[in-house]
Motif scaffolding. Sequence first.
Motif, PDB file in Angstrom:
ATOM      1  N   ILE A 282       8.336  18.497 -28.256  1.00 51.54           N
ATOM      2  CA  ILE A 282       7.965  19.370 -27.371  1.00 51.54           C
ATOM      3  C   ILE A 282       9.006  20.566 -27.246  1.00 51.54           C
ATOM      4  O   ILE A 282       8.853  21.869 -27.043  1.00 51.54           O
ATOM      5  N   ASN A 283      10.189  19.925 -27.474  1.00 54.24           N
ATOM      6  CA  ASN A 283      11.359  20.832 -27.288  1.00 54.24           C
ATOM      7  C   ASN A 283      11.250  21.769 -28.817  1.00 54.24           C
ATOM      8  O   ASN A 283      11.714  23.020 -28.575  1.00 54.24           O
ATOM      9  N   GLU A 284      10.964  21.400 -29.897  1.00 50.09           N
ATOM     10  CA  GLU A 284      10.661  22.007 -30.980  1.00 50.09           C
ATOM     11  C   GLU A 284       9.698  23.070 -30.623  1.00 50.09           C
ATOM     12  O   GLU A 284       9.862  24.360 -31.100  1.00 50.09           O
ATOM     13  N   ASN A 413       2.916  17.394 -13.759  1.00 48.34           N
ATOM     14  CA  ASN A 413       3.700  18.516 -12.738  1.00 48.34           C
ATOM     15  C   ASN A 413       5.047  18.060 -12.592  1.00 48.34           C
ATOM     16  O   ASN A 413       5.803  19.154 -12.632  1.00 48.34           O
ATOM     17  N   ASP A 414       5.311  17.056 -12.286  1.00 46.93           N
ATOM     18  CA  ASP A 414       6.705  16.499 -12.143  1.00 46.93           C
ATOM     19  C   ASP A 414       7.486  16.789 -13.321  1.00 46.93           C
ATOM     20  O   ASP A 414       8.656  16.766 -13.064  1.00 46.93           O
ATOM     21  N   TYR A 415       7.113  16.780 -14.342  1.00 46.90           N
ATOM     22  CA  TYR A 415       7.993  17.098 -15.713  1.00 46.90           C
ATOM     23  C   TYR A 415       7.697  18.376 -16.222  1.00 46.90           C
ATOM     24  O   TYR A 415       8.076  18.738 -17.230  1.00 46.90           O
ATOM     25  N   GLY A 418       3.044  21.734 -17.978  1.00 47.35           N
ATOM     26  CA  GLY A 418       2.191  23.046 -17.941  1.00 47.35           C
ATOM     27  C   GLY A 418       0.597  22.520 -17.661  1.00 47.35           C
ATOM     28  O   GLY A 418       0.370  21.442 -17.329  1.00 47.35           O
ATOM     29  N   GLY A 419      -0.034  23.501 -18.240  1.00 45.77           N
ATOM     30  CA  GLY A 419      -1.505  23.389 -18.048  1.00 45.77           C
ATOM     31  C   GLY A 419      -2.440  22.883 -19.149  1.00 45.77           C
ATOM     32  O   GLY A 419      -3.452  22.635 -19.017  1.00 45.77           O
ATOM     33  N   GLY A 420      -1.556  22.530 -20.321  1.00 43.99           N
ATOM     34  CA  GLY A 420      -2.325  22.128 -21.300  1.00 43.99           C
ATOM     35  C   GLY A 420      -2.698  20.553 -21.276  1.00 43.99           C
ATOM     36  O   GLY A 420      -3.925  20.210 -21.443  1.00 43.99           O
ATOM     37  N   ASN A 904       1.321  21.707 -23.834  1.00 46.36           N
ATOM     38  CA  ASN A 904       2.137  20.405 -24.284  1.00 46.36           C
ATOM     39  C   ASN A 904       1.620  19.140 -24.339  1.00 46.36           C
ATOM     40  O   ASN A 904       2.146  18.238 -24.199  1.00 46.36           O
ATOM     41  N   GLU A 905       0.326  19.097 -25.165  1.00 47.67           N
ATOM     42  CA  GLU A 905      -0.260  17.959 -25.284  1.00 47.67           C
ATOM     43  C   GLU A 905       0.353  17.123 -26.302  1.00 47.67           C
ATOM     44  O   GLU A 905       1.436  17.597 -27.175  1.00 47.67           O
ATOM     45  N   ASN A 906       0.466  15.710 -26.476  1.00 46.50           N
ATOM     46  CA  ASN A 906       0.900  15.010 -27.286  1.00 46.50           C
ATOM     47  C   ASN A 906       0.589  15.232 -28.812  1.00 46.50           C
ATOM     48  O   ASN A 906      -0.423  15.890 -28.991  1.00 46.50           O
ATOM     49  N   PHE A 907       1.338  14.483 -29.832  1.00 46.92           N
ATOM     50  CA  PHE A 907       0.835  14.543 -31.012  1.00 46.92           C
ATOM     51  C   PHE A 907       0.683  13.175 -31.706  1.00 46.92           C
ATOM     52  O   PHE A 907       1.116  12.178 -31.137  1.00 46.92           O
TER      53      PHE A 907
END
Length: 1023
Positions: A282-284, A413-415, A418-420, A904-907
């Motif tokens: 996610i940083n990438e 939301n605490d992290y 975003g909306g994804g 920011n969904e997972n992979f």
Amino acid sequence: MTKIYLRHALLQTLSLPLICFFLFTQAALAYHHEPSGNHATADIRVTGRVTDSAGTGLPGISVRVRGNSNVGTQTDAGGAFALTVAENATLIFSSVGYETQEMAVNGRTEINITLQASNQILSQVVVVGYGTQRKLDVTGSVVQIKGDELAKQSSPNAISGLQGKVAGVNVINSGAPGSSPTVTIRGTGTVYGNTNVLYVVDGVWYNDVNFLNPADIENVSVLKDASSTAIYGIRASNGVIIITTRRGRRGRVTVNYNAYAGWQSVTHGVKLANATEYATIINELSASNGAAPLFANPGSFGAGTDWNKQILRDAFTMNHQLSVNGGTDKSDYNLSVGLLDQDGNVKTNNYKRYTLSLNNNYSPVKGLDFGIKVNGQYSKSEDIPTTTIFHQIYGAGPVVPVFNANGTYGDPNDYKLGGGNPYNPQATIDFYNQRTQIYSFTGNAYAQLTFLKHFKLRTSFGGEFVNGEIVGYVPVYRATLAQQTTVSTLTKTLNQARNWIAENTLTYDKTFGSHKVTVLLGQTAQRYQNYNVIMSAQNVPAGAQNSYFSLGNNFNITDNGTNGTSLNTFSSYFARVNYAFEDKYLLNASIRDDGASQFYGNNTYAYLPAVGAGWVISKEGFMAGQKTFDLLKLRGSWGKVANAGVPYNITIPATTTTPQLVAIFGSPSTTFIGTNVNTIVPPSISIERATGTDIGLEGAVLNNRVSFEIDAYNRETKNAVFPIPVLTSLGTTGTVIGNQADIRNRGLEVAVTWRSKDQQALRYTISGNLGYNENTVLSVLSGRNPIYAGGGGLANGALATRTIVGESIGSFYGYQVAGIFQSAAEVAASLQTTAKPGDFRYVDVNGDKVINGKDRVNLGNPNPKYNYGINTSFSYKSFDLQLDFQGVTGVSVYNANLAFRFGNENFTKDFYDNRWHGAGTSNTYPSANIGSTANSAPNSFYVSSGAYFRLRNAQLGYNIPNAFLSRWKIQRLRLYANAQNAINIFKYKGFTPEIGGTPTNAGIDNNVYPLFATYNFGLNVTF
């Protein structure tokens, strides 16, 4: 329209008196029983046992008295029988696969007999439309599967057991408890409306048979070619499956109990990135979009939450079935009850089904038979949000805990995710309160009169009565910032079906020396009425969510659009002639005239002829000296079928009322509500028709130990009904429905069976089948303009399938990926100057130096080209083993889960390990920025082979020796262990490559229920 209703009235007039007579006579028989047999001689009780050449008892052998069809029975599980007959009677012992034998009683009270296996495989009897035929006489492509073979599959749905059993039949199962499989016979020929095969259960027509307990089925016949299915007319274009349920055996009462219990496990879980890996990628993604890193220390999160393990589980399943079977000389009955309890692999998901089946037949006097066949079902389920939960498992951030230390739900939301992916999947299933209940009552009553020796007049009336109820309640709650509501909502959906079918047939059957003639005349009336309504209310208090709408406000009730109330009627006449000369030259000809109320004018009726011919070459004189073929038969057929399964009133424009159509005039102001036509409709629509040809070769060699069937077929669907997109700027809903295309399915099928010798201690049967089908669109009304579809799960709004002349229905369509951009210099020197390093590099297919929609190409075919199965059974002494293998190849699937991204969904772990994250790191997988518009466009990266090979079913059984059972008066006790889908081999990187969908949306993996393996232990007991 008037003609159809008049026909209905005529058919009901003919049917109802006979049905009333049936009911009256049934009541009378309850008080009166007339002794059977020959009154001029004494009656005696005869018992005995029927065995094969190895001394094994044969169950289900017919034992009847010559010259008296009202007296007879069948052997039990151990081959025993008991029958009261005249002391000078002659008994006839017969069964499919064995030579018929006769034996005079001559006053004996015990008769034991050994039957020899028949050396004529084609003398087997199979169920066809409106009757039975010897396999020898069949001129079309018909395959029959025994119910016992399906029951061994331990599948909740009987049709699932057909997977891999019949060449040319493609079965796609769903992991959802209580779901029905999708069945395609010889390819997809229908796109719009009712695309199901027709199921005929004991003479009644259905779209689904989920109400049946597999243990109640005697046999299943699959009718594949047009000449075999044409007798069913406008419902037969997608193939016909005929199901015959078990009936009673006249003689002693038999009680059977079958049960199994076990568990289901997800077989191919998709491993997702853990919390540390997620934070890293996610940083990438943030860096790629020019934003600051979201996580300062990715390693601090550790493994985090595994949402797969949190939401999925190993699920318990059990099944019980109890049946009582018996009869007298004049009646027989089979009564069974069943219970299925199946947990889903998603926590909180459960399905229960209760079934009741009654098959009761009477023969009060010679030549008169009547009976009833009834199936009752009640099912209830605890539902899950199937349209979202699996996407949420994929996308949920593993850095988010299930629960916080204070017991509240972990909130994305605490992290700052975003909306994804603002959801917590645990909260999703915890606050999803939906229950489904279905009550169904199906069956029919019939009466049959045999007169003048060769005539049979039969009338029947049956149908289905279904009530479905879905109740959902959303309480006032707050789980996360995105998962909360301050208004409770109660929703109730009611579904009702009231369908009936009345049929009358007259059959003439006679043999004149070497000539055998069977003539069938019939008429049918059908009525299908469906009702669907949705009710909702807000602010309904918790605890009052059953149906208490009056406790809330904002009550609303709506008809559910095209799935709402409908009424369709059908009226039909049909005829068929079967002729055989010396069992060598065969002819079959039929015609059906069908009328459907949803069509108008000259399009109301469809006339559907069919013809088939057969030549038993092995019976010719010139074959007498050869020793290669025990049987050799050539057959060919041609026929027309149709599909009337389109919505009612499709040619009537629909209107809409929207706020934009409200006008205010006058003083004082007066509001006027306007309406507008929002659909484009065809001026007329005709019944979709298909013409099919089939050429087959059947035979047997090596003393009938090896048998084979080879079929080549061609089926063309004319004027197929398609929805074609139109510009919404015209003020329409975006599609126009009409007769738009011609489609061809062409293929080859091979089936081979190898049997052991009867005298061997080790007995076995090994069979294999292979089906090849090529689906091609021949023409489209819009010319070369494609029909686009397949938008589910595509984040950028694109469509992933295309139907166009020369290709298959719903072919995947998009850009061809040539690699990954490694640097900004590569991007600058390319045709994709707006791309970034790590993006897909697309092929300039047309060479115009521009990458745009004109460069999209065919990426794959979701319609399998090959399906195959290998089915084996072995028995040695008290042990038996069944191994079934099944697979498909030549098919593609589209993994929409990878790019179904809005933030920011997972992979997946596979994507994380192989992603591009710097020059030279990957030339196949893109960067984390896969959810961008360019990278998420349909392309070859998302298309994979959908081929798979699996061990469909493995079952090991042991029959307890009779010496241990006799003291408890048990005839048979069999214990077994079963595994289904235990071994699955495929390259696809999703849950399962077995992905369904409507014809133009097939094969797209978006929120698909995972494939599971079932392991269970069971027993079969006969008293």
